[in-house]
Design a protein around this motif. Structure first.
Motif, PDB file in Angstrom:
ATOM      1  N   TYR A 166      34.322  50.686  41.015  1.00  0.00           N
ATOM      2  CA  TYR A 166      35.303  49.615  40.913  1.00  0.00           C
ATOM      3  C   TYR A 166      36.496  50.075  40.070  1.00  0.00           C
ATOM      4  O   TYR A 166      37.659  49.887  40.459  1.00  0.00           O
ATOM      5  N   ASN A 170      40.369  50.968  41.435  1.00  0.00           N
ATOM      6  CA  ASN A 170      41.493  50.260  40.810  1.00  0.00           C
ATOM      7  C   ASN A 170      42.494  51.258  40.237  1.00  0.00           C
ATOM      8  O   ASN A 170      43.716  51.091  40.361  1.00  0.00           O
ATOM      9  N   TYR A 174      45.570  51.538  42.660  1.00  0.00           N
ATOM     10  CA  TYR A 174      46.425  50.552  41.987  1.00  0.00           C
ATOM     11  C   TYR A 174      46.050  49.100  42.256  1.00  0.00           C
ATOM     12  O   TYR A 174      46.815  48.193  41.941  1.00  0.00           O
ATOM     13  N   GLU A 175      44.897  48.884  42.827  1.00  0.00           N
ATOM     14  CA  GLU A 175      44.358  47.540  42.925  1.00  0.00           C
ATOM     15  C   GLU A 175      42.863  47.660  43.215  1.00  0.00           C
ATOM     16  O   GLU A 175      42.415  48.672  43.771  1.00  0.00           O
ATOM     17  N   PRO A 176      42.079  46.667  42.841  1.00  0.00           N
ATOM     18  CA  PRO A 176      40.636  46.760  43.045  1.00  0.00           C
ATOM     19  C   PRO A 176      40.261  46.636  44.514  1.00  0.00           C
ATOM     20  O   PRO A 176      41.053  46.141  45.326  1.00  0.00           O
ATOM     21  N   SER A 178      39.277  45.330  47.942  1.00  0.00           N
ATOM     22  CA  SER A 178      39.421  43.996  48.562  1.00  0.00           C
ATOM     23  C   SER A 178      40.109  43.001  47.641  1.00  0.00           C
ATOM     24  O   SER A 178      39.951  41.792  47.785  1.00  0.00           O
ATOM     25  N   ARG A 179      40.849  43.509  46.666  1.00  0.00           N
ATOM     26  CA  ARG A 179      41.579  42.687  45.693  1.00  0.00           C
ATOM     27  C   ARG A 179      40.646  41.746  44.916  1.00  0.00           C
ATOM     28  O   ARG A 179      41.056  40.651  44.509  1.00  0.00           O
ATOM     29  N   ILE A 180      39.421  42.159  44.738  1.00  0.00           N
ATOM     30  CA  ILE A 180      38.472  41.378  43.932  1.00  0.00           C
ATOM     31  C   ILE A 180      38.823  41.572  42.465  1.00  0.00           C
ATOM     32  O   ILE A 180      38.760  42.691  41.952  1.00  0.00           O
ATOM     33  N   ASP A 181      39.203  40.491  41.779  1.00  0.00           N
ATOM     34  CA  ASP A 181      39.596  40.662  40.384  1.00  0.00           C
ATOM     35  C   ASP A 181      38.372  40.904  39.501  1.00  0.00           C
ATOM     36  O   ASP A 181      37.225  40.761  39.930  1.00  0.00           O
ATOM     37  N   GLU A 182      38.636  41.292  38.276  1.00  0.00           N
ATOM     38  CA  GLU A 182      37.549  41.723  37.386  1.00  0.00           C
ATOM     39  C   GLU A 182      36.556  40.606  37.107  1.00  0.00           C
ATOM     40  O   GLU A 182      35.346  40.847  37.028  1.00  0.00           O
ATOM     41  N   ARG A 184      35.605  38.162  39.053  1.00  0.00           N
ATOM     42  CA  ARG A 184      34.712  38.030  40.212  1.00  0.00           C
ATOM     43  C   ARG A 184      33.741  39.193  40.287  1.00  0.00           C
ATOM     44  O   ARG A 184      32.558  39.014  40.614  1.00  0.00           O
TER      45      ARG A 184
END
Length: 205
Positions: A166, A170, A174-176, A178-182, A184
């Motif tokens: 993960y 990121n 430059y992004e996690p 599937s855009r799952i934030d930290e 979540r």
């Protein structure tokens, strides 16, 4: 606390190696970043070579990691009154924080350390494996899992690997994923850990 010249050389060299690459960073640039006269040879009063600076940085991180793992395991019982889900979330958050703390070293590892297989081995045995072993030990010692016959090192490799992947995704894209934030990610990681309580424990046939 006053930082010694040696400590400044190590920390600044690791930052430069991470930003620019080992080969592209000169001794003079390290000296300048550490507050020394560039090109005057100040680095060589503390280290024999640029490679020795890198090795010292890795070994200092190894020693710090060992202390951190020891401290976490020593004080883990203080949190046993909290629900398991909260403890799992805390563990995941600690893992992500550790990745952020080691971000310069990780960048150097992936960019440059294939030149130094001996240093890769030191990182593997001094940082990577102890971290996975620490997760396995922590899981096996949780009250809810006492007496449970699980392959804790393998489970730790899965859960720990998820944290590493993960963070790396990121960091590199430059992004996690599937855009799952930290938040979540941490919540779902903890739910996976809770699932260990409900595994079918019937022996394999």
């Amino acid at each position: 606390m006053t930082t010694s010249t040696r400590e400044r050389i190590v920390s600044e060299s690791l930052r430069l190696f991470a930003d620019r690459g080992y080969a592209a960073t000169s001794v003079a640039e390290i000296e300048a970043a550490a507050g020394l006269s560039p090109g005057a040879g100040g680095l060589y009063r503390h280290f024999r070579s640029k490679e020795e600076v890198l090795a010292s940085a890795i070994r200092e991180h190894i020693e710090r990691t060992r202390r951190q793992i020891s401290d976490v395991l020593e004080h883990a019982s203080a949190y046993e009154e909290r629900p398991l889900e909260i403890r799992l979330r805390m563990t995941c958050q600690v893992g992500l924080a550790k990745m952020r703390e080691e971000q310069d070293l990780v960048r150097v590892l992936f960019r440059d350390l294939d030149q130094f297989p001996n240093l890769v081995a030191e990182m593997r045995e001094g940082i990577v494996n102890p971290l996975y072993d620490g997760i396995a030990t922590w899981l096996s010692e949780q009250p809810e899992f006492q007496g449970v016959d699980e392959d804790w090192p393998a489970i730790a490799s899965i859960l720990g690997g998820a944290v590493v992947n993960y963070w790396l995704a990121n960091e590199s894209m430059y992004e996690p994923p599937s855009r799952i934030d930290e938040d979540r990610f941490v919540a779902s990681w903890a739910r996976l850990g809770l699932g260990l309580l409900h595994l079918d424990r019937a022996p394999a046939t």
